[in-house]
Design an enzyme around this catalytic site. Structure first.
Site, PDB file in Angstrom:
ATOM      1  CG  HIS A 135       7.274  77.400 -13.166  1.00 21.03           C
ATOM      2  ND1 HIS A 135       8.388  77.238 -12.495  1.00 21.03           N
ATOM      3  CD2 HIS A 135       6.742  78.877 -12.872  1.00 21.03           C
ATOM      4  CE1 HIS A 135       8.474  78.413 -11.787  1.00 21.03           C
ATOM      5  NE2 HIS A 135       7.268  79.348 -12.043  1.00 21.03           N
ATOM      6  CG  HIS A 204       1.518  66.267   0.254  1.00 17.24           C
ATOM      7  ND1 HIS A 204       1.985  67.196  -0.573  1.00 17.24           N
ATOM      8  CD2 HIS A 204       0.513  65.828  -0.692  1.00 17.24           C
ATOM      9  CE1 HIS A 204       1.352  67.401  -1.678  1.00 17.24           C
ATOM     10  NE2 HIS A 204       0.453  66.638  -1.653  1.00 17.24           N
ATOM     11  N   GLY A 287      -3.966  89.659  -0.003  1.00 19.75           N
ATOM     12  CA  GLY A 287      -4.861  90.272  -0.840  1.00 19.75           C
ATOM     13  C   GLY A 287      -4.585  90.645  -2.330  1.00 19.75           C
ATOM     14  N   GLY A 288      -3.716  89.856  -2.935  1.00 14.84           N
ATOM     15  CA  GLY A 288      -3.194  89.972  -4.211  1.00 14.84           C
ATOM     16  C   GLY A 288      -4.382  89.933  -5.175  1.00 14.84           C
TER      17      GLY A 288
END
Length: 329
Positions: A135, A204, A287-288
């Site tokens: 990434h 987590h 809302g992308g």
């Protein structure tokens, strides 16, 4: 609190922390940033095409009139390639009429200020389990309060997520990251390496996502020119950091066991992106562009209930020796 205006509009899983931007020492030259980022995207996709043989599907998009954010982007993706099962690299350049409140709680003078944001973000999921997922992203945002000088800040970094760990790969990746940041001060690599370890952690599970790399955000030290130079250094170093690892591992023989473990470990990647990645959260909630926001997801993945690996196996070694915070160089 965080805000990801570029991610939301562009559909990129970017993370822009806007807690305390500082005035730049020289005016932001936004016109210089977008051409560099577009060039970076082209150089990276050209290199992947040369490695894989598959051409990218290029999807240019533009926000519709009347939407809260305006601008455009270019999503480039390979699916089902010979080397990369999925490789996505996106560029976005967007603007909005006002920064959201979460971006201005520590800078009330920027409340309601118009902003501009742009970035390149990529995630590559190789087919061979011995080639690590990678990434990288680089980004900037600028805002201008009425009657005030513009402020701009930068973020970026890259990190490596192996399925089968190799010391040589981790050392090479971190060495390139260190060398890229060296011109900006001896403190930058250790500082941003630690930041990367802290961010790319599955809290987590108490587990690192991979062997890390570097990560920085809300960076405006030394003014615009210094920040822009830093994201160029990181962007330009990406292929140097990753290509040799791909070349070294891409033809390693593997079988069903390695493939099964790769798909299982990809599940951890999905967990991080959906549970912890702030850019993904903001993009989806605001809302992308959903297709581009989820560009980072692997094409195939699996989960196993309380999986255990045999002591002394390469699979166990990944967790014990590589998915821990350590100094690689």
């Amino acid at each position: 609190m965080t805000d990801q205006p570029a991610a939301a509009a562009a559909g990129l899983p970017l993370c822009i922390t806007v807690s305390h931007p500082h005035p730049t020492m020289n005016p932001p030259d936004m016109a210089a940033v977008s051409p560099y980022l577009q060039s970076l995207q082209r150089r990276i996709t050209d290199s992947v095409t040369a490695m894989d043989g598959a051409a990218f599907l290029v999807d240019e998009w533009r926000k519709a009139p009347g939407e809260p954010l305006q601008g455009w982007g270019r999503t480039a993706i390979v699916e089902g390639g010979a080397v990369f099962e999925r490789a996505g690299c996106g560029f976005s350049h967007v603007s909005g009429p006002r920064l959201p409140p979460s971006a201005t709680q520590h800078r009330p003078e920027l409340a309601g200020a118009p902003f501009e944001a742009m970035g390149v973000s990529l995630v590559f999921h190789p087919r061979n389990p011995y080639v690590p997922t990678v990434h990288m992203n680089v980004r900037m945002i600028s805002a201008t309060a009425p009657g005030q000088a513009p402020v701009a800040w930068f973020g970026g970094g890259m990190d490596l997520t192996p399925y089968y760990g190799f010391d040589d790969d981790a050392v090479h990746f971190h060495t390139v990251c260190r060398d890229a940041l060296a011109p900006f001060g001896a403190d930058k690599y250790p500082r941003f390496k630690t930041w990367c370890d802290e961010y790319f952690c599955l809290k987590h599970r108490g587990e690192q996502r991979g062997v890390g790399g570097v990560f920085f955000d809300d960076f405006s030290e030394g003014g615009f020119d210094n920040g822009f130079a830093m994201i160029r250094a990181v962007g330009d170093a990406f292929l140097v950091a990753y290509e040799p690892i791909v070349a070294r591992r891409r033809d390693t023989p593997y079988g069903e066991r390695e493939r099964d473990f790769q798909l299982y470990r990809r599940g951890r990647y999905v967990e991080f992106n959906l549970v912890w990645d702030r850019g993904t959260h903001f993009g989806l909630q605001s809302g992308g562009r959903t297709e581009s926001i989820l560009l980072s997801m692997p094409p195939l993945v699996s989960w196993s209930y309380q999986r255990t690996d045999d002591a002394g196996s390469p699979e166990a070694a990944l967790r014990e020796r590589f998915l821990v915070r350590k100094d690689w160089i």
